[in-house]
Write a protein that holds these residues in place. Sequence first.
Motif, mmCIF file in Angstrom:
data_model
loop_
_atom_site.group_PDB
_atom_site.id
_atom_site.type_symbol
_atom_site.label_atom_id
_atom_site.label_comp_id
_atom_site.label_asym_id
_atom_site.label_seq_id
_atom_site.Cartn_x
_atom_site.Cartn_y
_atom_site.Cartn_z
ATOM 1 N N MET A 1 0.835 -1.664 -0.144
ATOM 2 C CA MET A 1 -0.164 -0.268 0.119
ATOM 3 C C MET A 1 0.418 0.872 -0.301
ATOM 4 O O MET A 1 1.022 1.920 -0.437
ATOM 5 N N MET A 2 1.515 1.178 0.427
ATOM 6 C CA MET A 2 3.101 2.426 0.592
ATOM 7 C C MET A 2 3.307 2.764 -0.463
ATOM 8 O O MET A 2 3.449 3.998 -1.332
ATOM 9 N N TRP A 3 3.578 1.905 -1.383
ATOM 10 C CA TRP A 3 4.423 1.915 -2.897
ATOM 11 C C TRP A 3 3.069 3.028 -4.020
ATOM 12 O O TRP A 3 3.791 3.777 -4.655
ATOM 13 N N MET A 4 1.995 2.697 -3.522
ATOM 14 C CA MET A 4 0.694 3.178 -4.202
ATOM 15 C C MET A 4 0.946 4.853 -3.746
ATOM 16 O O MET A 4 0.137 5.148 -4.992
ATOM 17 N N THR A 5 1.118 5.205 -2.422
ATOM 18 C CA THR A 5 0.990 6.253 -1.605
ATOM 19 C C THR A 5 1.868 6.908 -2.423
ATOM 20 O O THR A 5 1.687 8.453 -3.281
ATOM 21 N N ILE A 6 3.097 6.468 -2.493
ATOM 22 C CA ILE A 6 3.949 7.087 -3.371
ATOM 23 C C ILE A 6 3.635 6.768 -4.345
ATOM 24 O O ILE A 6 4.410 8.802 -5.434
ATOM 25 N N LEU A 7 3.383 6.255 -5.432
ATOM 26 C CA LEU A 7 3.423 6.439 -7.014
ATOM 27 C C LEU A 7 2.138 7.804 -7.095
ATOM 28 O O LEU A 7 2.270 8.724 -7.762
ATOM 29 N N LYS A 8 0.925 7.721 -6.323
ATOM 30 C CA LYS A 8 0.346 8.533 -6.603
ATOM 31 C C LYS A 8 1.154 10.228 -5.931
ATOM 32 O O LYS A 8 0.292 11.345 -6.717
ATOM 33 N N ALA A 9 1.775 10.652 -5.040
ATOM 34 C CA ALA A 9 2.716 11.345 -5.022
ATOM 35 C C ALA A 9 2.973 11.785 -6.289
ATOM 36 O O ALA A 9 3.733 12.651 -6.605
ATOM 37 N N ILE A 10 3.412 10.773 -6.261
ATOM 38 C CA ILE A 10 5.440 11.601 -7.722
ATOM 39 C C ILE A 10 4.101 12.174 -9.245
ATOM 40 O O ILE A 10 4.918 12.840 -9.578
ATOM 41 N N GLY A 11 3.550 10.805 -9.469
ATOM 42 C CA GLY A 11 2.531 11.642 -10.328
ATOM 43 C C GLY A 11 2.546 13.031 -10.274
ATOM 44 O O GLY A 11 2.101 14.083 -10.873
ATOM 45 N N THR A 12 1.348 13.183 -9.206
ATOM 46 C CA THR A 12 1.154 14.536 -8.488
ATOM 47 C C THR A 12 1.879 15.884 -9.169
ATOM 48 O O THR A 12 1.495 16.828 -9.476
ATOM 49 N N LEU A 13 3.354 15.255 -8.004
ATOM 50 C CA LEU A 13 4.199 16.647 -8.701
ATOM 51 C C LEU A 13 4.763 16.325 -9.969
ATOM 52 O O LEU A 13 5.253 17.605 -10.414
ATOM 53 N N ALA A 14 5.042 15.539 -10.146
ATOM 54 C CA ALA A 14 5.196 15.441 -11.214
ATOM 55 C C ALA A 14 4.317 16.518 -12.869
ATOM 56 O O ALA A 14 4.942 17.199 -12.865
ATOM 57 N N VAL A 15 2.844 15.944 -12.696
ATOM 58 C CA VAL A 15 2.550 17.713 -12.902
ATOM 59 C C VAL A 15 2.696 19.059 -12.381
ATOM 60 O O VAL A 15 2.387 19.830 -13.460
ATOM 61 N N VAL A 16 2.968 18.984 -11.465
ATOM 62 C CA VAL A 16 2.931 19.949 -10.748
ATOM 63 C C VAL A 16 4.289 20.767 -11.153
ATOM 64 O O VAL A 16 4.255 22.308 -11.554
ATOM 65 N N VAL A 17 5.131 20.151 -11.546
ATOM 66 C CA VAL A 17 5.902 20.468 -11.910
ATOM 67 C C VAL A 17 6.281 20.861 -13.370
ATOM 68 O O VAL A 17 6.960 22.013 -13.534
ATOM 69 N N LEU A 18 5.665 20.012 -13.534
ATOM 70 C CA LEU A 18 5.537 20.233 -15.438
ATOM 71 C C LEU A 18 5.054 21.549 -16.352
ATOM 72 O O LEU A 18 5.455 21.928 -16.589
ATOM 73 N N ILE A 19 4.011 21.838 -15.054
ATOM 74 C CA ILE A 19 2.929 22.952 -15.314
ATOM 75 C C ILE A 19 3.613 24.326 -14.948
ATOM 76 O O ILE A 19 3.763 25.163 -15.188
ATOM 77 N N SER A 20 4.468 24.172 -13.893
ATOM 78 C CA SER A 20 4.765 25.199 -13.744
ATOM 79 C C SER A 20 5.697 26.211 -14.300
ATOM 80 O O SER A 20 5.914 26.905 -14.061
ATOM 81 N N GLU A 21 6.483 24.885 -14.668
ATOM 82 C CA GLU A 21 7.164 25.401 -15.509
ATOM 83 C C GLU A 21 6.965 25.847 -17.389
ATOM 84 O O GLU A 21 7.957 26.350 -17.837
ATOM 85 N N VAL A 22 6.304 25.277 -17.213
ATOM 86 C CA VAL A 22 5.387 26.058 -18.466
ATOM 87 C C VAL A 22 4.824 27.590 -17.979
ATOM 88 O O VAL A 22 4.999 28.197 -18.993
ATOM 89 N N GLN A 23 4.267 27.409 -17.172
ATOM 90 C CA GLN A 23 3.646 28.626 -17.222
ATOM 91 C C GLN A 23 3.755 29.331 -15.520
ATOM 92 O O GLN A 23 3.499 29.201 -14.743
ATOM 93 N N LYS A 24 5.148 29.613 -15.837
ATOM 94 C CA LYS A 24 5.807 30.420 -14.600
ATOM 95 C C LYS A 24 5.331 31.775 -14.402
ATOM 96 O O LYS A 24 5.150 32.390 -12.880
ATOM 97 N N ARG A 25 4.942 32.151 -14.793
ATOM 98 C CA ARG A 25 4.731 34.480 -15.345
ATOM 99 C C ARG A 25 2.978 33.780 -14.239
ATOM 100 O O ARG A 25 2.386 35.508 -13.580
ATOM 101 N N SER A 26 2.561 32.966 -14.078
ATOM 102 C CA SER A 26 0.598 33.458 -14.087
ATOM 103 C C SER A 26 0.513 33.249 -12.156
ATOM 104 O O SER A 26 1.001 32.219 -12.082
ATOM 105 N N ASN A 27 0.061 34.178 -12.251
ATOM 106 C CA ASN A 27 -0.254 33.991 -11.155
ATOM 107 C C ASN A 27 -1.439 33.052 -10.234
ATOM 108 O O ASN A 27 -1.862 32.495 -9.072
#
Length: 75
Positions: A1-27
């Motif tokens: 069960m712990m590895w599923m939590t880690i995979l969920k967190a990785i997925g969410t953080l990857a999306v956050v990182v990608l979006i933040s790099e694409v649109q750095k200037r939007s408040n």
Amino acid sequence: MMWMTILKAIGTLAVVVLISEVQKRSNVLGAAIAVSVALQVAVVHVPLLNDAFDTSPLSLGQWATCAGLASAVLW
């Protein structure tokens, strides 16, 4: 069960990182990213949400692993 939590967190953080790099200037986007991260942390660490989403708390080292793997989209 712990590895599923880690995979969920990785997925969410990857999306956050990608979006933040694409649109750095939007408040509005910055606020949306902050809310997304806060909700992810809440789902992982709030006991009631742990039961609802079948997650378990992550250690600081596990969060660091998730952040490192999520940042791989930048390389």
